[in-house]
Design a protein around this motif. Structure first.
Motif, PDB file in Angstrom:
ATOM      1  N   GLU A  99       0.829  -1.213   0.000  1.00 22.29           N
ATOM      2  CA  GLU A  99       0.000   0.000   0.000  1.00 22.29           C
ATOM      3  C   GLU A  99       0.860   1.257   0.000  1.00 22.29           C
ATOM      4  N   LYS A 100       1.974   1.224   0.736  1.00 21.84           N
ATOM      5  CA  LYS A 100       2.901   2.369   0.743  1.00 21.84           C
ATOM      6  C   LYS A 100       3.512   2.573  -0.646  1.00 21.84           C
ATOM      7  N   MET A 101       3.915   1.488  -1.278  1.00 24.67           N
ATOM      8  CA  MET A 101       4.491   1.584  -2.627  1.00 24.67           C
ATOM      9  C   MET A 101       3.468   2.177  -3.589  1.00 24.67           C
ATOM     10  N   GLU A 102       2.263   1.616  -3.550  1.00 23.18           N
ATOM     11  CA  GLU A 102       1.209   2.064  -4.449  1.00 23.18           C
ATOM     12  C   GLU A 102       0.883   3.541  -4.223  1.00 23.18           C
ATOM     13  N   SER A 103       0.759   3.947  -2.975  1.00 21.97           N
ATOM     14  CA  SER A 103       0.415   5.317  -2.638  1.00 21.97           C
ATOM     15  C   SER A 103       1.502   6.299  -3.089  1.00 21.97           C
ATOM     16  N   ARG A 104       2.739   5.968  -2.815  1.00 27.01           N
ATOM     17  CA  ARG A 104       3.848   6.864  -3.192  1.00 27.01           C
ATOM     18  C   ARG A 104       3.932   7.029  -4.706  1.00 27.01           C
ATOM     19  N   LEU A 105       3.783   5.940  -5.422  1.00 29.93           N
ATOM     20  CA  LEU A 105       3.838   6.024  -6.881  1.00 29.93           C
ATOM     21  C   LEU A 105       2.658   6.833  -7.428  1.00 29.93           C
ATOM     22  N   ALA A 106       1.462   6.530  -6.960  1.00 35.19           N
ATOM     23  CA  ALA A 106       0.261   7.216  -7.453  1.00 35.19           C
ATOM     24  C   ALA A 106       0.320   8.710  -7.150  1.00 35.19           C
ATOM     25  N   ASN A 108       2.767  10.537  -7.057  1.00 38.24           N
ATOM     26  CA  ASN A 108       3.772  11.167  -7.917  1.00 38.24           C
ATOM     27  C   ASN A 108       3.461  10.977  -9.396  1.00 38.24           C
ATOM     28  N   GLY A 109       2.227  10.589  -9.701  1.00 42.79           N
ATOM     29  CA  GLY A 109       1.765  10.552 -11.080  1.00 42.79           C
ATOM     30  C   GLY A 109       2.036   9.279 -11.858  1.00 42.79           C
ATOM     31  N   TRP A 110       2.531   8.249 -11.194  1.00 41.08           N
ATOM     32  CA  TRP A 110       2.823   7.000 -11.888  1.00 41.08           C
ATOM     33  C   TRP A 110       1.542   6.204 -12.096  1.00 41.08           C
ATOM     34  N   ASP A 111       1.442   5.545 -13.238  1.00 43.50           N
ATOM     35  CA  ASP A 111       0.356   4.615 -13.544  1.00 43.50           C
ATOM     36  C   ASP A 111       0.706   3.311 -12.832  1.00 43.50           C
ATOM     37  N   VAL A 112      -0.017   3.007 -11.751  1.00 37.51           N
ATOM     38  CA  VAL A 112       0.333   1.849 -10.931  1.00 37.51           C
ATOM     39  C   VAL A 112      -0.881   0.953 -10.730  1.00 37.51           C
ATOM     40  N   ARG A 113      -0.661  -0.352 -10.830  1.00 30.24           N
ATOM     41  CA  ARG A 113      -1.670  -1.374 -10.570  1.00 30.24           C
ATOM     42  C   ARG A 113      -1.047  -2.397  -9.631  1.00 30.24           C
ATOM     43  N   TRP A 114      -1.911  -3.149  -8.940  1.00 32.65           N
ATOM     44  CA  TRP A 114      -1.420  -4.122  -7.966  1.00 32.65           C
ATOM     45  C   TRP A 114      -2.080  -5.461  -8.223  1.00 32.65           C
ATOM     46  N   VAL A 115      -1.258  -6.482  -8.361  1.00 28.80           N
ATOM     47  CA  VAL A 115      -1.710  -7.860  -8.469  1.00 28.80           C
ATOM     48  C   VAL A 115      -1.353  -8.553  -7.157  1.00 28.80           C
TER      49      VAL A 115
END
Length: 152
Positions: A99-106, A108-115
């Motif tokens: 969740e921390k990885m996803e939040s930090r990337l999002a 900062n404008g990164w297109d992020v998905r989680w499997v």
């Protein structure tokens, strides 16, 4: 130069399943698969213009050195300081750090998905590959040079 897919994964069975799946279905792309965040970051910096998608694990405890300080968050730390330029797919069972990885990337404008991995490696052929394919399609629409999408 060929477009490329980058994967950070420490589990041998997962790595083998990912490599086998990509070699079979997407052989037209270079594949860089490692369990070393530093090597991963160096490769990102060298091939940034060619990257279609990256896939990151968080916990890398199955490395041969059993390091607990090396994680996928090191790659995220590197990416958030840069202009977003390709999709990021997370594949970790570590909910809190994922969740921390996803939040930090999002943020900062990164297109992020989680499997979310499940049942050994069966998720590689189902959830992960399908999300990866979608990410490649999104990225190919953004790239100035068209990419022939002949994926199954």
């Amino acid at each position: 130069m060929k477009k490329c897919i980058l994967v950070l994964e420490d589990n041998v069975e997962r790595r083998d399943a990912m490599k086998e799946w990509l070699d079979d279905r997407l052989p037209m792309y270079d594949l860089f698969l490692t369990d070393d965040p530093d090597q991963f970051i160096q490769y990102v910096d060298r091939r940034r213009q060619d990257i279609l998608v990256v896939s990151l694990d968080h916990d890398l405890y199955e490395r041969s050195d059993a390091s607990t300080s090396l994680t996928g968050m090191l790659v995220v730390d590197h990416l958030v300081g840069q202009q977003p330029s390709f999709p990021v797919l997370l594949h970790t069972t570590n909910r809190l750090d994922g969740e921390k990885m996803e939040s930090r990337l999002a943020k900062n404008g990164w297109d992020v998905r989680w499997v979310h991995p499940f049942d050994g490696t069966s998720w590689v052929a189902t959830d992960w590959y399908h999300q990866l394919k979608r990410a490649i399609r999104r990225q190919s629409q953004k790239m100035p040079q068209s990419i022939e999408d002949n994926t199954p």
